[in-house]
Design a protein around this motif. Structure first.
Motif, short mmCIF file in Angstrom:
data_model
loop_
_atom_site.label_atom_id
_atom_site.label_comp_id
_atom_site.label_asym_id
_atom_site.label_seq_id
_atom_site.Cartn_x
_atom_site.Cartn_y
_atom_site.Cartn_z
N GLY A 173 7.66 16.76 -45.70
CA GLY A 173 6.25 16.42 -45.87
C GLY A 173 5.34 17.32 -45.06
O GLY A 173 5.76 17.98 -44.11
N ASN A 174 4.08 17.34 -45.46
CA ASN A 174 3.05 18.07 -44.73
C ASN A 174 1.72 17.39 -45.00
O ASN A 174 1.46 16.98 -46.13
N THR A 175 0.91 17.25 -43.98
CA THR A 175 -0.37 16.55 -44.15
C THR A 175 -1.46 17.47 -44.65
O THR A 175 -2.52 17.01 -45.08
N GLY A 176 -1.24 18.79 -44.60
CA GLY A 176 -2.32 19.73 -44.81
C GLY A 176 -3.15 19.83 -43.54
O GLY A 176 -2.88 19.14 -42.54
N ALA A 177 -4.15 20.70 -43.55
CA ALA A 177 -4.98 20.88 -42.35
C ALA A 177 -5.61 19.55 -41.95
O ALA A 177 -6.11 18.80 -42.79
N GLN A 178 -5.60 19.27 -40.67
CA GLN A 178 -6.08 17.98 -40.18
C GLN A 178 -7.50 18.07 -39.63
O GLN A 178 -8.03 19.15 -39.39
N MET A 179 -8.07 16.91 -39.42
CA MET A 179 -9.37 16.81 -38.76
C MET A 179 -9.19 16.94 -37.25
O MET A 179 -8.07 16.93 -36.74
N GLY A 180 -10.30 17.07 -36.55
CA GLY A 180 -10.25 17.33 -35.11
C GLY A 180 -10.37 16.12 -34.21
O GLY A 180 -10.50 16.27 -32.99
N GLY A 181 -10.32 14.93 -34.80
CA GLY A 181 -10.27 13.73 -33.98
C GLY A 181 -11.59 12.99 -33.81
O GLY A 181 -12.65 13.44 -34.24
N TRP A 182 -11.49 11.85 -33.13
CA TRP A 182 -12.60 10.91 -32.93
C TRP A 182 -13.02 10.92 -31.46
O TRP A 182 -12.19 10.82 -30.56
N ILE A 232 -8.62 6.22 -23.11
CA ILE A 232 -8.82 7.60 -23.51
C ILE A 232 -10.25 7.76 -24.03
O ILE A 232 -10.90 6.78 -24.43
N ASP A 233 -10.75 8.99 -24.03
CA ASP A 233 -12.12 9.27 -24.48
C ASP A 233 -12.15 9.71 -25.94
O ASP A 233 -13.21 9.62 -26.59
N ALA A 234 -11.04 10.21 -26.42
CA ALA A 234 -10.99 10.74 -27.77
C ALA A 234 -9.55 10.69 -28.27
O ALA A 234 -8.60 10.60 -27.48
N ALA A 235 -9.40 10.75 -29.58
CA ALA A 235 -8.05 10.72 -30.16
C ALA A 235 -8.06 11.40 -31.52
O ALA A 235 -9.03 11.31 -32.27
N GLU A 236 -6.97 12.09 -31.81
CA GLU A 236 -6.79 12.64 -33.16
C GLU A 236 -5.52 12.05 -33.74
O GLU A 236 -4.59 11.71 -33.02
N TRP A 237 -5.52 11.93 -35.08
CA TRP A 237 -4.29 11.50 -35.74
C TRP A 237 -3.99 12.47 -36.88
O TRP A 237 -3.34 13.47 -36.68
N VAL A 238 -4.51 12.22 -38.06
CA VAL A 238 -4.23 13.12 -39.18
C VAL A 238 -5.53 13.51 -39.86
O VAL A 238 -6.05 14.60 -39.69
N GLY A 239 -6.05 12.57 -40.66
CA GLY A 239 -7.24 12.87 -41.46
C GLY A 239 -7.84 11.58 -41.97
O GLY A 239 -7.43 10.48 -41.60
N PRO A 240 -8.85 11.67 -42.83
CA PRO A 240 -9.64 10.51 -43.23
C PRO A 240 -8.84 9.31 -43.74
O PRO A 240 -9.13 8.18 -43.36
N LYS A 250 -14.40 2.67 -35.77
CA LYS A 250 -15.04 1.47 -35.20
C LYS A 250 -15.25 1.58 -33.69
O LYS A 250 -16.07 0.86 -33.13
N VAL A 251 -14.48 2.44 -33.04
CA VAL A 251 -14.57 2.54 -31.58
C VAL A 251 -14.98 3.92 -31.09
O VAL A 251 -15.27 4.09 -29.90
N ALA A 252 -15.03 4.91 -31.98
CA ALA A 252 -15.45 6.27 -31.61
C ALA A 252 -16.06 6.91 -32.86
O ALA A 252 -15.33 7.43 -33.70
N PRO A 253 -17.38 6.89 -33.02
CA PRO A 253 -18.01 7.25 -34.30
C PRO A 253 -18.12 8.74 -34.61
O PRO A 253 -18.48 9.11 -35.72
N ASN A 254 -17.83 9.61 -33.66
CA ASN A 254 -18.02 11.05 -33.86
C ASN A 254 -16.71 11.71 -34.29
O ASN A 254 -15.70 11.64 -33.58
N TYR A 255 -16.74 12.36 -35.45
CA TYR A 255 -15.52 12.86 -36.11
C TYR A 255 -15.60 14.39 -36.17
O TYR A 255 -16.46 14.96 -36.84
N ALA A 309 -11.70 8.81 -48.84
CA ALA A 309 -11.76 8.18 -47.53
C ALA A 309 -12.85 8.80 -46.66
O ALA A 309 -13.56 8.09 -45.94
N LEU A 310 -13.01 10.12 -46.74
CA LEU A 310 -14.05 10.78 -45.95
C LEU A 310 -15.44 10.32 -46.38
O LEU A 310 -16.31 10.04 -45.54
N ARG A 311 -15.66 10.22 -47.70
CA ARG A 311 -16.95 9.72 -48.17
C ARG A 311 -17.21 8.30 -47.67
O ARG A 311 -18.34 7.96 -47.26
#
Length: 383
Positions: A173-182, A232-240, A250-255, A309-311
Motif C-alpha cells: 500500500g501507499n497513501t500518496g503524498a500526505q498533508m503536513g499535519g494539524w 503535543i502542539d501539533a500532529a500529522e497522520w496521513v491526509g483528509p 476539532k482540537v487543532a484547526p490549522n491544516y 474529505a478535504l472539502r
C-alpha cells in the motif's frame, strides 16, 4: 498371482496406469505453465485442492477504525482466501490486540505471528535503513517508490536488509503524498518550529529535531487524546480522509501542506522467513498477487476519498496553510545533511541510500518534464 489374469484386474491395472499418467501430466503442466497459465486454463481449483490448509495471523500497526490503511490487510487476507479456495486463511488483528503497534517487527522476527502490516519507518530506531522502505523527507513520491521497488533495485536491496531480521517483505500500500499535519497555531516561519511538540511519524522526527522541534512518536490511535490534552502542539497522520475520521480538526484547526517528509510512504507486509519458506510455490504466488492487489487498492482509495474529505473539512472551519519557504528550505538542507551523516556511520543505510538517491535523481528529471508539466497546467484550469 492368479488374480492378475482376471479381466477386471487388468482393467484396474489399466485404470491405475492412466491415473498415474494423468498425475504426471498434471505435474508437468504445473511446472511448465506457471500460475498464470494454470489460471488461464481453468486448472487452478485442482491445484489448490492439493494444497494444505494453512492458518496465519497478521498483526497490524493500525486501528481497525481506519478502513483505508488498516483495510489493506483485510483486502490482502480476502484475496489470499479467495485465490486458495479458502484453504489459506489469514486473520487480521488491529494494533494492541496481539501486540503493540510498534511491536510487530519483533513479533514477526520472533515468529510470535507469521506476518504483519506496518509502516517500516516506525522502526528506524532499530536501524535507519527501515525508513528507506517507507518514506524519508524529500524522498520518492508514490509512483516513484513503486517503480524503485519493482523496476529498480528497491525490493532486492530492502529484502537483503530485512533478511537480517528474518523478514521477507512485500509492498502493501501507499497513501500518496500526505498533508503536513494539524496545528493549534499556524507555522508562519522557522521561529514557530522552535520548541514545537510535534507528533510526526518515523524518520521525519530526526529532521524536525534538527529544526528545533520536539518530535513525538505516537501510534495513530492515541494521537487525538494527546492533541486534545495539550500534550503535543501539533500532529500529522496521513491526509483528509483519515484525519477527518480521527477528528483532529476539532482540537487543532490549522491544516498544513505539503507533508514534505512523506511524498510517497509505502506500507509493507512483513512475513517471517521460516513461515514464508514453508509455503508451496502456489501459495507464495498467491501471497505475492494478493499483496500487489492491496498495494494498488490502498492508494486508489486514498486518491478517491481525500478530495471529498478535504472539502468537508474546509467547509467545517479548517484553515489551510502552506509551509513557508524558509521552513521548506531548512527542512531540505537538514535532511540532506542528516543522510550524509548516517551514511558515514551505517553501512546498511549507505548501500541502500546510494541506489535510492540515484533513482530519485533520474525520476525527478523525468517527472519535471512530463508529469509536473501536465499537472501544473491541469491544476490551473477551471473544470
Amino acid at each position: 498371482m492368479a488374480l492378475s489374469g482376471h479381466p477386471r484386474d487388468e482393467g484396474a491395472a489399466d485404470s491405475a496406469d492412466d491415473t498415474g499418467d494423468r498425475f504426471m501430466e498434471r505435474r508437468s503442466f504445473v511446472r511448465h505453465a506457471g500460475l498464470a497459465g494454470i489460471l488461464a486454463a481453468g486448472a487452478a481449483p485442482a491445484v489448490v485442492h492439493a494444497q494444505a490448509n494453512i492458518r496465519w495471523r497478521l498483526a497490524s500497526s493500525f486501528p481497525k477504525s481506519l478502513d483505508t490503511i488498516y483495510g489493506a490487510a483485510d483486502e490482502f487476507s480476502k484475496k489470499v482466501a479467495a485465490m486458495s479456495g479458502g484453504k489459506f486463511q489469514i486473520t487480521v488483528h488491529p494494533a494492541g490486540e496481539l501486540m503493540p503497534a510498534f511491536g510487530v517487527v519483533d513479533g514477526v522476527q520472533n515468529a510470535t505471528v507469521e506476518m504483519a502490516h506496518t509502516a517500516p519507518y516506525y522502526f528506524f530506531g532499530k536501524d535507519e535503513t527501515f525508513a528507506l522502505g517507507c518514506a524519508i523527507p524529500f524522498g520518492l513520491n508514490s509512483r516513484q517508490m513503486t517503480a524503485w521497488m519493482y523496476e529498480g533495485n528497491g525490493l532486492k536491496l530492502m529484502r537483503e536488509f530485512y533478511a537480517k531480521f528474518s523478514i521477507v517483505n512485500f509492498p502493501g500500500g501507499n497513501t500518496g503524498a500526505q498533508m503536513g499535519g494539524w496545528y493549534r497555531k499556524p507555522v508562519a516561519s522557522m521561529a514557530d518550529m522552535k520548541g514545537l511538540k510535534f507528533r510526526v511519524g518515523g524518520f521525519a522526527g530526526k529532521v524536525v529535531e534538527r529544526m528545533g522541534g520536539v518530535p513525538q512518536n505516537i501510534p495513530g490511535g492515541e494521537i487525538y487524546q494527546a492533541l486534545e490534552k495539550g500534550t503535543i502542539d501539533a500532529a500529522e497522520w496521513v491526509g483528509p480522509y483519515d484525519d477527518q475520521k480521527l477528528g483532529f480538526n476539532k482540537v487543532a484547526p490549522n491544516y498544513a501542506y505539503p507533508g514534505w517528509w512523506e511524498g510517497g510512504p509505502q506500507l509493507d507486509f512483513f512475513i517471517n522467513q521460516k513461515a514464508w519458506d514453508g509455503l508451496s510455490a502456489e501459495y507464495k504466488a498467491i501471497v505475492e498477487c494478493a499483496a500487489s492487489y492491496a498495494h494498488v487498492d490502498m492508494q486508489g482509495k486514498y486518491d478517491g476519498r481525500n478530495p471529498v474529505a478535504l472539502r468537508n473539512l474546509v467547509a467545517s472551519g479548517t484553515k489551510l496553510f502552506r509551509f513557508p519557504k524558509d521552513v521548506m528550505d531548512t527542512a531540505f538542507k537538514e535532511s540532506m545533511a542528516l543522510y550524509a551523516e548516517i551514511g558515514d556511520k551505517n553501512p546498511n543505510w549507505k548501500k541502500v541510500y546510494a541506489d535510492y538517491a540515484k533513482f530519485r535523481a533520474d525520476q525527478n528529471v523525468w517527472f519535471r518534464f512530463a508529469e509536473s508539466g501536465f499537472d501544473d497546467f491541469m491544476q490551473q484550469q477551471k473544470l
